[in-house]
Design a protein around this motif. Sequence first.
Motif, short mmCIF file in Angstrom:
data_model
loop_
_atom_site.label_atom_id
_atom_site.label_comp_id
_atom_site.label_asym_id
_atom_site.label_seq_id
_atom_site.Cartn_x
_atom_site.Cartn_y
_atom_site.Cartn_z
N UNK A 72 0.81 -1.21 0.00
CA UNK A 72 0.00 0.00 0.00
C UNK A 72 0.85 1.27 0.00
N UNK A 73 1.94 1.24 0.74
CA UNK A 73 2.80 2.42 0.86
C UNK A 73 3.43 2.80 -0.48
N UNK A 74 3.52 1.84 -1.40
CA UNK A 74 4.13 2.08 -2.71
C UNK A 74 3.10 2.24 -3.83
N UNK A 75 1.82 2.20 -3.50
CA UNK A 75 0.77 2.13 -4.52
C UNK A 75 0.79 3.30 -5.49
N UNK A 76 1.05 4.50 -5.01
CA UNK A 76 1.01 5.68 -5.89
C UNK A 76 1.99 5.57 -7.05
N UNK A 77 3.07 4.82 -6.88
CA UNK A 77 4.07 4.67 -7.94
C UNK A 77 3.51 3.89 -9.14
N UNK A 78 2.42 3.17 -8.92
CA UNK A 78 1.85 2.33 -9.96
C UNK A 78 0.59 2.92 -10.59
N UNK A 79 0.24 4.13 -10.20
CA UNK A 79 -1.00 4.76 -10.66
C UNK A 79 -0.70 5.85 -11.67
N UNK A 80 -1.29 5.73 -12.86
CA UNK A 80 -1.15 6.78 -13.87
C UNK A 80 -2.05 7.97 -13.54
N UNK A 81 -3.28 7.67 -13.09
CA UNK A 81 -4.21 8.74 -12.77
C UNK A 81 -5.60 8.19 -12.51
N UNK A 82 -6.59 9.08 -12.62
CA UNK A 82 -7.95 8.76 -12.20
C UNK A 82 -8.95 9.26 -13.23
N UNK A 83 -10.04 8.52 -13.38
CA UNK A 83 -11.09 8.94 -14.29
C UNK A 83 -12.45 8.58 -13.69
N UNK A 84 -13.51 8.98 -14.40
CA UNK A 84 -14.88 8.69 -13.96
C UNK A 84 -15.33 7.36 -14.57
N UNK A 85 -16.18 6.64 -13.83
CA UNK A 85 -16.69 5.37 -14.32
C UNK A 85 -18.14 5.20 -13.91
N UNK A 86 -18.84 4.38 -14.68
CA UNK A 86 -20.22 4.01 -14.37
C UNK A 86 -20.29 2.49 -14.38
N UNK A 87 -20.47 1.90 -13.21
CA UNK A 87 -20.58 0.44 -13.09
C UNK A 87 -22.03 0.06 -13.36
N UNK A 88 -22.42 0.08 -14.63
CA UNK A 88 -23.81 -0.22 -15.01
C UNK A 88 -24.12 -1.67 -14.64
#
Length: 257
Positions: free
Chosen positions: A128-144
């Motif tokens: 968990x402490x290293x998780x940000x290194x693996x994230x490109x970014x964030x977007x919106x989603x709809x779990x239909x």
Amino acid sequence: MIVRFERNGKQKHGWFVQEENKIRVIEGDIYKRETAKPIMTGLEIEADQVELLTPCTPSKVVCIGVNYKDHALEMGIELPREPLMFLKPSTSVIGPGQEIVYPSLTDNLHYEAELAVVIKKEARHVKAVDADEYILGFTCANDVTARDLQYGDGQWTRAKSFDTFCPLGPVIAPKVDYQNLRITTTVNGEVRQDSNTNQMVFGIPQLVEAISAVMTLLPGDVILTGTPPGVGALQPGDEVAITIEGIGTLTNRVAAR
């Protein structure tokens, strides 16, 4: 913010400059899997001149159920002791402005607004402490979701995996305070969901750790982090819009069967 678009039959990534409504074209692999790093070409295009696509093309979409405290309270269920995982296939993914198709196998189609995490590089056994290194970014989603199928026989995968059941977009925001973002849903302009990511049971670093302990996450893969309270039905012709602070608004219409 990162976008993926099509123009003159070619698909590319770009950097969206919101205040100018322009896209600066990027050449190369934004995930840096190849030797050549992505570069800004200097070419600028009016955003109105292109078709926005899904901002990424995941090999899989990993979803988390019952991950908002206020949603669990609404449903009258206990908070989970560990993340509840399920999957959506890549074939369920559509982009902003594309139609959600109401399948003939359901009579109870629901929206679920979610913050989506886009993975930057291969992730396996990440702490968990290293998780940000693996994230490109964030977007919106709809779990239909076909709600009657979900609760009829408990087959969540079937209920959530129809083609068009995972709208994503419109952009990838590389840097946002994902622990404190307002998330809302409107249907035909009426507010249906209004909460904050600070209501999550398991934070994003915890989710990356838990998921990557089970399966390898690949560049472009997506994690849907759960939905807040207020989920409800959609009808053919409805316009559903999901807005997340610091990211933007994902809008799709529901097509008749």
